[in-house]
Design an enzyme around this catalytic site. Sequence first.
Site, PDB file in Angstrom:
ATOM      1  CG  ASP A  68      -0.326  -0.593   2.494  1.00 54.08           C
ATOM      2  OD1 ASP A  68       0.866  -0.479   2.623  1.00 54.08           O
ATOM      3  OD2 ASP A  68      -1.023  -1.076   3.438  1.00 54.08           O
ATOM      4  CG  ASN A 137      -8.769  -1.840  11.921  1.00 55.54           C
ATOM      5  OD1 ASN A 137      -7.755  -2.283  11.631  1.00 55.54           O
ATOM      6  ND2 ASN A 137      -9.023  -0.667  11.400  1.00 55.54           N
TER       7      ASN A 137
HETATM    8  C1  F6R Z   1       1.615  -1.353   6.039  1.00 58.28           C
HETATM    9  C2  F6R Z   1       0.333  -2.279   6.252  1.00 58.28           C
HETATM   10  C3  F6R Z   1      -0.365  -2.189   7.512  1.00 58.28           C
HETATM   11  C4  F6R Z   1       0.405  -2.316   8.801  1.00 58.28           C
HETATM   12  C5  F6R Z   1      -0.491  -2.344   9.794  1.00 58.28           C
HETATM   13  C6  F6R Z   1       0.163  -2.695  11.233  1.00 58.28           C
HETATM   14  O1  F6R Z   1       2.122  -1.643   4.704  1.00 58.28           O
HETATM   15  O2  F6R Z   1       0.117  -2.970   5.172  1.00 58.28           O
HETATM   16  O3  F6R Z   1      -1.458  -3.099   7.473  1.00 58.28           O
HETATM   17  O4  F6R Z   1       1.083  -3.822   8.565  1.00 58.28           O
HETATM   18  O5  F6R Z   1      -1.155  -1.332   9.993  1.00 58.28           O
HETATM   19  O6  F6R Z   1       1.337  -1.454  11.335  1.00 58.28           O
HETATM   20  P1  F6R Z   1       2.162  -1.573  12.426  1.00 58.28           P
HETATM   21  O7  F6R Z   1       3.266  -2.784  12.368  1.00 58.28           O
HETATM   22  O8  F6R Z   1       3.001  -0.248  12.257  1.00 58.28           O
HETATM   23  O9  F6R Z   1       1.607  -1.832  13.958  1.00 58.28           O
END
Ligand code: F6R
Length: 237
Positions: A68, A137
């Site tokens: 993303d 979430n």
């Molecule tokens: C980022 C992504 C998100 C993160 C998720 C967890 O490319 O796709 O789904 O993996 O928001 O983020 P962290 O690791 O910062 O808690």
Amino acid sequence: MHEFKIVKNLEEMGRAGAAILAEEIRKKPDLILGLATGSSPITLYRELVRMHKEEGLDFSSVRTINLDEYVGLPVDHPQSYRTFMNEHLFDHINIDSNNTWLPDGMAEDLDEEWSRYDALVNTLGGIDVQLLGIGPNGHIGFNEPSDEFSNHTQVVPLTRETIAANARFFHSLSEVPREAITLDIRHIMQANKIVLVATRNKEEILRKALQGHITSQIPASVLQLHRDLTVIFSEGE
Ligand code: F6R
């Protein structure tokens, strides 16, 4: 095959995840790696960099597709996902930057951009190994909780919870982009292998996702249906 590994700390999580990716890279040097940003994969990327520098892990033929990118951040913005990937991985390994892809969050025509990105994954033949984090979430990529599982790459409004969770990287809440382009659940599920890394603050959502009902309100729950999933959970910092 589903494997659930509990490790002591983030360093161990990075080592365990990087070992899986490295093994796949050695087996198939030109594999398509699906990559994630955020806090969770940081130690894993650090370990891949170490393996490259000290053990000669070769990325010269590896191709990467990131999940993303925020809409509206120029590529060189300090919080763009392109900048994150450069800083944590790409700038430190021998990958060809032409073989690294992220959506263009500044594209004038965003519909055209997600179609292009969607088609790119198909043209590459799909993802060999997908690295994932999980949102508080239950989102994977930016596939947020919703009434149905998304099955095409798209521009998505980020939920209030995700905007709040990501505010830690910005000076203020108002600077956090409100939208992102994300690969969809279908592309993620079509990956041959999935490695999900999760930090201790994700314990509850991880339990719901992996042990509860499969529901699009917790997008990560769909991973229960994947044939080759490894989850690495760090119980410490
Ligand atoms: C980022 C992504 C998100 C993160 C998720 C967890 O490319 O796709 O789904 O993996 O928001 O983020 P962290 O690791 O910062 O808690």
